[in-house]
Write an enzyme that holds these catalytic residues in place. Sequence first.
Site, PDB file in Angstrom:
ATOM      1  N   GLY A   1      43.046 -27.001  -5.287  1.00 61.47           N
ATOM      2  CA  GLY A   1      42.543 -28.313  -5.706  1.00 61.47           C
ATOM      3  C   GLY A   1      41.582 -28.220  -6.879  1.00 61.47           C
ATOM      4  O   GLY A   1      41.601 -29.055  -7.782  1.00 61.47           O
TER       5      GLY A   1
ATOM      6  N   ARG B   1      40.737 -13.237  -1.471  1.00 64.80           N
ATOM      7  CA  ARG B   1      39.488 -13.931  -1.807  1.00 64.80           C
ATOM      8  C   ARG B   1      38.279 -13.014  -1.729  1.00 64.80           C
ATOM      9  O   ARG B   1      37.348 -13.152  -2.528  1.00 64.80           O
ATOM     10  CB  ARG B   1      39.311 -15.141  -0.895  1.00 64.80           C
ATOM     11  CG  ARG B   1      40.296 -16.228  -1.263  1.00 64.80           C
ATOM     12  CD  ARG B   1      40.133 -17.431  -0.385  1.00 64.80           C
ATOM     13  NE  ARG B   1      40.962 -18.511  -0.859  1.00 64.80           N
ATOM     14  CZ  ARG B   1      41.534 -19.411  -0.076  1.00 64.80           C
ATOM     15  NH1 ARG B   1      41.374 -19.362   1.226  1.00 64.80           N
ATOM     16  NH2 ARG B   1      42.265 -20.377  -0.579  1.00 64.80           N
TER      17      ARG B   1
ATOM     18  N   GLY C   1      48.243 -23.462  -5.603  1.00 65.34           N
ATOM     19  CA  GLY C   1      49.017 -23.413  -4.364  1.00 65.34           C
ATOM     20  C   GLY C   1      50.349 -22.707  -4.462  1.00 65.34           C
ATOM     21  O   GLY C   1      50.405 -21.490  -4.608  1.00 65.34           O
TER      22      GLY C   1
ATOM     23  N   LYS D   1      56.210 -33.864  -5.500  1.00 67.94           N
ATOM     24  CA  LYS D   1      55.942 -35.264  -5.820  1.00 67.94           C
ATOM     25  C   LYS D   1      55.288 -35.454  -7.183  1.00 67.94           C
ATOM     26  O   LYS D   1      54.341 -34.751  -7.516  1.00 67.94           O
ATOM     27  CB  LYS D   1      54.996 -35.860  -4.772  1.00 67.94           C
ATOM     28  CG  LYS D   1      55.639 -36.047  -3.424  1.00 67.94           C
ATOM     29  CD  LYS D   1      54.645 -36.619  -2.477  1.00 67.94           C
ATOM     30  CE  LYS D   1      55.244 -36.842  -1.114  1.00 67.94           C
ATOM     31  NZ  LYS D   1      54.203 -37.121  -0.132  1.00 67.94           N
TER      32      LYS D   1
HETATM   33  P1  AMP Z   1      53.767 -29.468  -4.096  1.00 65.15           P
HETATM   34  O1  AMP Z   1      52.987 -29.226  -2.841  1.00 65.15           O
HETATM   35  O2  AMP Z   1      53.889 -30.909  -4.478  1.00 65.15           O
HETATM   36  O3  AMP Z   1      53.353 -28.579  -5.240  1.00 65.15           O
HETATM   37  O4  AMP Z   1      55.262 -29.056  -3.735  1.00 65.15           O
HETATM   38  C1  AMP Z   1      55.650 -27.777  -3.353  1.00 65.15           C
HETATM   39  C2  AMP Z   1      56.864 -27.878  -2.492  1.00 65.15           C
HETATM   40  O5  AMP Z   1      57.879 -28.571  -3.181  1.00 65.15           O
HETATM   41  C3  AMP Z   1      57.459 -26.560  -2.083  1.00 65.15           C
HETATM   42  O6  AMP Z   1      57.259 -26.367  -0.719  1.00 65.15           O
HETATM   43  C4  AMP Z   1      58.934 -26.693  -2.425  1.00 65.15           C
HETATM   44  O7  AMP Z   1      59.772 -26.242  -1.384  1.00 65.15           O
HETATM   45  C5  AMP Z   1      59.089 -28.178  -2.614  1.00 65.15           C
HETATM   46  N1  AMP Z   1      60.215 -28.520  -3.496  1.00 65.15           N
HETATM   47  C6  AMP Z   1      60.466 -28.062  -4.724  1.00 65.15           C
HETATM   48  N2  AMP Z   1      61.622 -28.561  -5.185  1.00 65.15           N
HETATM   49  C7  AMP Z   1      62.120 -29.361  -4.226  1.00 65.15           C
HETATM   50  C8  AMP Z   1      63.294 -30.156  -4.105  1.00 65.15           C
HETATM   51  N3  AMP Z   1      64.197 -30.229  -5.086  1.00 65.15           N
HETATM   52  N4  AMP Z   1      63.486 -30.843  -2.967  1.00 65.15           N
HETATM   53  C9  AMP Z   1      62.574 -30.774  -1.969  1.00 65.15           C
HETATM   54  N5  AMP Z   1      61.456 -30.046  -2.020  1.00 65.15           N
HETATM   55  C10 AMP Z   1      61.230 -29.339  -3.132  1.00 65.15           C
END
Ligand code: AMP
Length: 416
Positions: A396, A34, A373, A217
């Site tokens: 974000g 940064r 992220g 998610k």
């Molecule tokens: P997000 O913060 O929603 O962008 O999610 C990122 C996280 O999703 C990472 O830490 C990954 O380890 C997790 N992730 C990706 N694929 C999977 C999966 N099939 N099952 C569980 N966690 C996952």
Amino acid sequence: MTIDSYKFAGKKAIVRVDFNVPLDENGKITDDTRIRGALPTLTKILKDGGALIIMSHMGKPKGKVNAKYSLSQIVDAVSEKLGVPVQFAPDCAKAADAAAALKPGEVLLLENLRFYPEEEGKPVGIDKEDPAYEEAKKAMKAAQKEFAKTLASYADCYVMDAFGTAHRKHASTAVIADYFDADNKMLGYLMEKEVQAVDNVLKDIKRPFTAIMGGSKVSTKIGIIENLMDKVDNLILCGGMAFTFAKAQGGKIGNSLVEDDKLQLALDIIAKAKAKGVNLVLGCDCIAADKFANDANTQVCADSDIPDGWMGLDAGPKTQAEFKAAIKGAKTILWNGPAGVFEMDNFAAGSKAIAEAIAEATKEGAFSLIGGGDSVACINKFGMADQVSYISTGGGALLEAIEGKILPGIAAIKGE
Ligand code: AMP
């Protein structure tokens, strides 16, 4: 006004940067990305004969002084990077004398803005349900304006270069701009680059356009998926969220990650993609594991037929081939969110396949934007950061920009 056309000679510029760098327990910077990101703007102003007043937040001190989050810890690092000694103002709201004494080429770093609750402008110590909350909120908004006015009084011009906080309407990121006329406020180089990168995927789109959304998610990405649906040719939805889609379509997903209250939403997304002619890539197979651990037993399964007790933790080989096909030949690429639990080496192959396909397409002339992220951590883990067009510094902020929202930090300068 733009940073390239402004005459900084003899002027004092107050610059909002994002120096929210991670520190170890001894206060040593563990990642200076940064700080490096803000250097082009800062050195340009110094080179042109201006004086710098640099302001930033660090961490979440919640409106209170907290030595753990003091920017005094980074003074030496900033001095070293700028090549000039940096003075430090231990109270950002009482720095008028230090600012007035600055000569061309000199630099003053203000203490963490978030030591004052006025920076974020949210009332502290009062519950939202409290009947007095609305009054407290009004009083805090007025105090925020005063705080912004004080900061503005230190300088002749304002430069906003903190993309990471551009989605917040804080005193230093947006409110302060009200105290400068249009000729004396501008975006810095980092902001200009970020805005251009977002424009490349939302406005000046070269086709085909492939967006890859992954992560855990679907619920946190729905705004983005909906905004992209009108713009993309190919949309890859992967990672944990793929299993919500598999279950919605009647699949057996074992213990895989799922959002049971989003099954209908998943079906709606599938229908929308069809109606809009978007090639939706959901994958068909996965690497299933018998526990959430790198040393788990694994097998390749259809996404729709995962045995009880097993969970899909990465994209399978057929799915990886589908990803590659949808990325190959793309001229615009956006990637947010990993295709598997990339933090564990045995479940990183799907994300690696995406990174490699993006690197290949970029070599062939595509514009590729990675951000938000975990996908940045992912590309860094694979050592491929230099093989994509642009890695956003905003988490974000980038996601909100891609959702199509106007960021307050940009609106305050451009008047949008
Ligand atoms: P997000 O913060 O929603 O962008 O999610 C990122 C996280 O999703 C990472 O830490 C990954 O380890 C997790 N992730 C990706 N694929 C999977 C999966 N099939 N099952 C569980 N966690 C996952």
